[in-house]
Each structure stands twice: as structure tokens, then as C-alpha cells.
Design a protein around this motif. Structure first.
Motif, PDB file in Angstrom:
ATOM      1  N   LEU A 160     -15.370  -1.083 -15.333  1.00  0.00           N
ATOM      2  CA  LEU A 160     -15.181  -1.303 -13.901  1.00  0.00           C
ATOM      3  C   LEU A 160     -16.463  -1.003 -13.135  1.00  0.00           C
ATOM      4  O   LEU A 160     -16.878  -1.769 -12.253  1.00  0.00           O
ATOM      5  N   PHE A 164     -17.981  -4.308 -11.620  1.00  0.00           N
ATOM      6  CA  PHE A 164     -17.558  -4.394 -10.223  1.00  0.00           C
ATOM      7  C   PHE A 164     -18.150  -3.298  -9.343  1.00  0.00           C
ATOM      8  O   PHE A 164     -17.724  -3.139  -8.196  1.00  0.00           O
ATOM      9  N   LEU A 168     -17.244  -2.616  -5.338  1.00  0.00           N
ATOM     10  CA  LEU A 168     -16.467  -1.469  -4.869  1.00  0.00           C
ATOM     11  C   LEU A 168     -17.084  -0.807  -3.650  1.00  0.00           C
ATOM     12  O   LEU A 168     -16.428   0.002  -2.991  1.00  0.00           O
ATOM     13  N   ARG A 175     -13.593  -6.739   0.135  1.00  0.00           N
ATOM     14  CA  ARG A 175     -13.393  -6.698  -1.317  1.00  0.00           C
ATOM     15  C   ARG A 175     -12.093  -7.403  -1.693  1.00  0.00           C
ATOM     16  O   ARG A 175     -12.047  -8.187  -2.648  1.00  0.00           O
ATOM     17  N   LEU A 237      -9.650  -2.980 -12.512  1.00  0.00           N
ATOM     18  CA  LEU A 237      -9.529  -2.730 -11.081  1.00  0.00           C
ATOM     19  C   LEU A 237      -8.071  -2.663 -10.667  1.00  0.00           C
ATOM     20  O   LEU A 237      -7.663  -1.772  -9.911  1.00  0.00           O
ATOM     21  N   SER A 240      -6.506   0.607 -11.554  1.00  0.00           N
ATOM     22  CA  SER A 240      -7.148   1.796 -11.009  1.00  0.00           C
ATOM     23  C   SER A 240      -6.687   2.056  -9.579  1.00  0.00           C
ATOM     24  O   SER A 240      -6.087   1.205  -8.934  1.00  0.00           O
ATOM     25  N   GLY A 243      -7.859  -0.376  -6.987  1.00  0.00           N
ATOM     26  CA  GLY A 243      -7.191  -1.659  -6.872  1.00  0.00           C
ATOM     27  C   GLY A 243      -5.915  -1.628  -6.068  1.00  0.00           C
ATOM     28  O   GLY A 243      -5.255  -2.662  -5.926  1.00  0.00           O
TER      29      GLY A 243
END
Length: 244
Positions: A160, A164, A168, A175, A237, A240, A243
Motif C-alpha cells: 500500500l 499508493f 494517500l 483520493r 487500501l 485498511s 480505505g
């Protein structure tokens, strides 16, 4: 559906991983189940407590799933063992979803009571693939990549951050816009035009958002290996806190 308290004592060791023949025989005889058969295991995210009755300990409630098509259920805490009928696991998955029992994970079909430990672990992997706040019932074979990501949290976090990380740092709304566009594009089979219809915007808008995401991630969506990394990072994501 069976709610026999003997199920926990008889099936518990099998679900924990024991495949000793005497335990398998004892469970089969005690519950009237065949040693060999088409079984699946369901693991629910959280049992629902029922009010305690004086002199009777409170036990987790289990969903009222109707038995049909030859199915038979036994529950052991949050884990349900189902002897499948000819219809396979699709029926139990749908019935649990309709009963509002989620989140939950469903194992692939195994060939007998001796394999319930494996099925319990695989059902747990399916449950982990549901993600935070989910109420769905997930069959493992429908979420294998996400289950792989969820099974190795340290690697998932690294993936991640690597893929990403710059994404983030964006404003959450910005996002979400880019991630939602990526998800729509993937669900539409990589078609910008179909994604634009789904998102109700111009196809150039979709194209520009995807190009920006490529710049942020330093991954090209047209390169297979980099696309795989991006899709797995998307699962990471989703699973997590970022997300949510």
C-alpha cells in the motif's frame, strides 16, 4: 438448523485442526453426520448476544437459516458447519446474506469432517477479505486476491505504501474520486467509455483521472505486472483504515 450444544464439543476439535480418526467418528456418530461428504464452513464476524435467562448461560445467537436442498447445519460459536446438498455453497451464502448475518466468510467445499480444520482456516481468510464495516457474506473463491493480501498484513502495508503512498497524501475527497474511477474502470473491464457511463461523466474525464493516478503511483495500467500491483494495492487500501 441444529443448535445442539453437543456440536461445540464434538466439532470444536475438528474446526481447530484435529483430524484424528476417533474424533471424526465421535463427531459423526454424535451428530448423525457422514464422515465423508460435501462440507463447507462459515465463519461470522461477530456473534449476536442474546439476553441471559436465569440459571441458563447466555450463548451466541446464530442466524435463522432455513435448511433446504438437503443442507444440514451445526454451529460452534461463530463457525457454522454445513453439510451441503446438491446445490453447493451458493444457497447457504445467499441464505446467510438474506438473514443479515454478515460479515462472514465461506470456505470452499471439502470432502469430509476430517478436513474441517482446513475449511475453518479458509473461511477465516474469506472473512478477512470482507474489509472494515462490511456486512457481506463472502465465498473465498470470489475474493482470493484480497484474501492473499489480508493474510500477510505486513506485506499488505508495504504494498500500500509503495504503490499508493502519494495517493494517500491527497485530500480524502480527491483520493476517493480517483479510487472510485479506478474501481469503475476495472469493473467495466478496462473500458473508459463504459466507466464514463457508470460515473456519469465524459470519457475524457475518466481518461484524465486514470492518467493522474498513473503519475501518482508510477504504475502504468497498460503494463500487466504494474496493473497487478495496482489492483492488489487497491485491495490493500480497501482492507485498511485508510480505505474506510
Amino acid at each position: 438448523m441444529r443448535r445442539d450444544p453437543r456440536a461445540a464439543a464434538l466439532l470444536g476439535p475438528l474446526l481447530a485442526g484435529s483430524d484424528q480418526p476417533h474424533r471424526v467418528r465421535r463427531a459423526a456418530q454424535g451428530l448423525g453426520l457422514p464422515e465423508r461428504g460435501r462440507y463447507a464452513v462459515v465463519v461470522l464476524g461477530a456473534p449476536v448476544a442474546v439476553p441471559a435467562v436465569p440459571a441458563v448461560p447466555a450463548v451466541p445467537a446464530v442466524p435463522a437459516v432455513p435448511e433446504g436442498n438437503g443442507e444440514r447445519w451445526c454451529w460452534c460459536g461463530r463457525a457454522g458447519v454445513v453439510l451441503l446438498g446438491p446445490g453447493g455453497p451458493a444457497g447457504p451464502v445467499a441464505a446467510l446474506a438474506e438473514a443479515g448475518a454478515g460479515p462472514g466468510g465461506v470456505s470452499p467445499v471439502v470432502g469430509g469432517l476430517a478436513e474441517l480444520g482446513l475449511a475453518r482456516r479458509l473461511a477465516g481468510a474469506a472473512l478477512a477479505a470482507c474489509g472494515p464495516g462490511s456486512r457481506e457474506i463472502v465465498a473465498l473463491d470470489e475474493r482470493l486476491p484480497a484474501a492473499l493480501v489480508a493474510s500477510r498484513p505486513e506485506l499488505s502495508a508495504r504494498l500500500l505504501a509503495e504503490v499508493f503512498g502519494p495517493l494517500l497524501t491527497l485530500d480524502p475527497a480527491e483520493r476517493a474520486l480517483l479510487v472510485g474511477t479506478l474501481e469503475a474502470w476495472l469493473e467495466c473491464g478496462g473500458s473508459v467509455g463504459r466507466a464514463a457511463l457508470r460515473l456519469r461523466c465524459h470519457r475524457n474525464t475518466v481518461f484524465n483521472r486514470l492518467r493522474r493516478l498513473e503519475r501518482l503511483t508510477s504504475r502504468s495500467l497498460s503494463h500487466p505486472r504494474e496493473l497487478v500491483e495496482t489492483v492488489l494495492a487497491l485491495d490493500a487500501l480497501r482492507l485498511s483504515a485508510a480505505g474506510r
